[in-house]
Write a protein that holds these residues in place. Structure first.
Motif, PDB file in Angstrom:
ATOM      1  N   ILE A   1       0.840  -1.207   0.000  1.00 42.83           N
ATOM      2  CA  ILE A   1       0.000   0.000   0.000  1.00 42.83           C
ATOM      3  C   ILE A   1       0.869   1.249   0.000  1.00 42.83           C
ATOM      4  O   ILE A   1       0.614   2.198  -0.750  1.00 42.83           O
ATOM      5  CB  ILE A   1      -0.939  -0.002   1.223  1.00 42.83           C
ATOM      6  CG1 ILE A   1      -1.943  -1.156   1.118  1.00 42.83           C
ATOM      7  CG2 ILE A   1      -1.684   1.330   1.322  1.00 42.83           C
ATOM      8  CD1 ILE A   1      -2.766  -1.359   2.370  1.00 42.83           C
ATOM      9  N   ALA A   2       1.908   1.259   0.834  1.00 43.40           N
ATOM     10  CA  ALA A   2       2.798   2.419   0.903  1.00 43.40           C
ATOM     11  C   ALA A   2       3.503   2.636  -0.435  1.00 43.40           C
ATOM     12  O   ALA A   2       3.641   3.778  -0.905  1.00 43.40           O
ATOM     13  CB  ALA A   2       3.824   2.223   2.018  1.00 43.40           C
ATOM     14  N   GLY A   3       3.964   1.536  -1.053  1.00 43.24           N
ATOM     15  CA  GLY A   3       4.636   1.655  -2.339  1.00 43.24           C
ATOM     16  C   GLY A   3       3.724   2.197  -3.414  1.00 43.24           C
ATOM     17  O   GLY A   3       4.109   3.078  -4.200  1.00 43.24           O
ATOM     18  N   THR A   4       2.502   1.686  -3.449  1.00 40.91           N
ATOM     19  CA  THR A   4       1.529   2.161  -4.436  1.00 40.91           C
ATOM     20  C   THR A   4       1.207   3.633  -4.229  1.00 40.91           C
ATOM     21  O   THR A   4       1.137   4.412  -5.191  1.00 40.91           O
ATOM     22  CB  THR A   4       0.227   1.336  -4.335  1.00 40.91           C
ATOM     23  OG1 THR A   4       0.526  -0.047  -4.554  1.00 40.91           O
ATOM     24  CG2 THR A   4      -0.787   1.807  -5.366  1.00 40.91           C
ATOM     25  N   SER A   5       1.046   4.024  -2.970  1.00 41.17           N
ATOM     26  CA  SER A   5       0.740   5.425  -2.661  1.00 41.17           C
ATOM     27  C   SER A   5       1.877   6.343  -3.084  1.00 41.17           C
ATOM     28  O   SER A   5       1.656   7.428  -3.612  1.00 41.17           O
ATOM     29  CB  SER A   5       0.468   5.593  -1.160  1.00 41.17           C
ATOM     30  OG  SER A   5      -0.664   4.851  -0.771  1.00 41.17           O
TER      31      SER A   5
END
Length: 205
Positions: free
Chosen positions: A17-21
């Motif tokens: 999720i952090a990477g996608t964000s």
């Protein structure tokens, strides 16, 4: 163990999720910058087209060179876009030819004009325009702002008359929009993280 597996899944979900964000935020910022740069390029190109058109009329004998220049300057002076957008003209000696907002600058040597951080913005813009790159960023006063804010200008050289046609836009709103989006993404990551942790806790009981 089941607990270890659940913990691993939790970490992987949070990292994903952090990477996608992060990718989304970087894309958003890049896209906003590209759109802003494209806008001033279009405006400057339009002013370049005006100069080219009047130059051709002078070449064809319809107008004298001086009259063609003055008509071109009059047309460019009237160009406006957005809240603060305008086009100015200086030459490669960094002498202001026409400034639509501050006509008192006309005829003045701008080669030593610097921003609040010491950048010789007009000289840099001239060099960049002649090299074909065009873009220069600097900090400048903005109406309603307490301190100078970042501005990006684009210049294009019109060789027949040795003019640099230039315009600039403030980009502080891009940074504001970026950090607002970042805050939303961080809040989303925290919410999902808490939900996943709660689910893991319930399953592992």
């Amino acid at each position: 163990s089941v607990g270890a597996r659940l913990a691993l899944i939790t970490v992987l979900v949070i990292v994903a999720i952090a990477g996608t964000s992060t990718v989304v935020l970087v894309y958003l910022r890049t896209k906003m910058w590209e759109e802003r740069e494209a806008k001033i390029q279009q405006v400057v190109q339009a002013s370049h087209n005006v100069a080219q058109r009047y130059h051709e009329r002078a070449q064809n004998g319809e107008l004298s060179t001086e009259e063609a220049k003055q008509r071109a300057l009059n047309a460019i002076e009237a160009m406006r876009y957005g809240d603060f957008g305008y086009v100015w003209v200086h030459n490669t000696s960094n002498t202001m030819v026409m400034h639509p907002i501050k006509p008192e600058l006309n005829g003045q040597d701008m080669s030593q004009t610097t921003d609040t951080r010491g950048k010789r913005l007009v000289a840099e813009l001239t060099r960049s325009a002649r090299d074909g790159n065009g873009f220069v960023s600097y900090f400048w006063d903005k109406r309603g702002a307490d301190q100078p804010v970042e501005k990006v200008s684009f210049g294009k050289h019109f060789a027949p008359w040795d003019w640099v046609l230039a315009s600039g836009v403030y980009v502080d709103d891009i940074k504001s929009a970026f950090w607002q989006s970042a805050a939303v993404q961080i809040a989303l990551i925290l919410s999902i993280t808490l939900a996943v942790l709660a689910a893991v806790w319930l399953v592992s009981r």
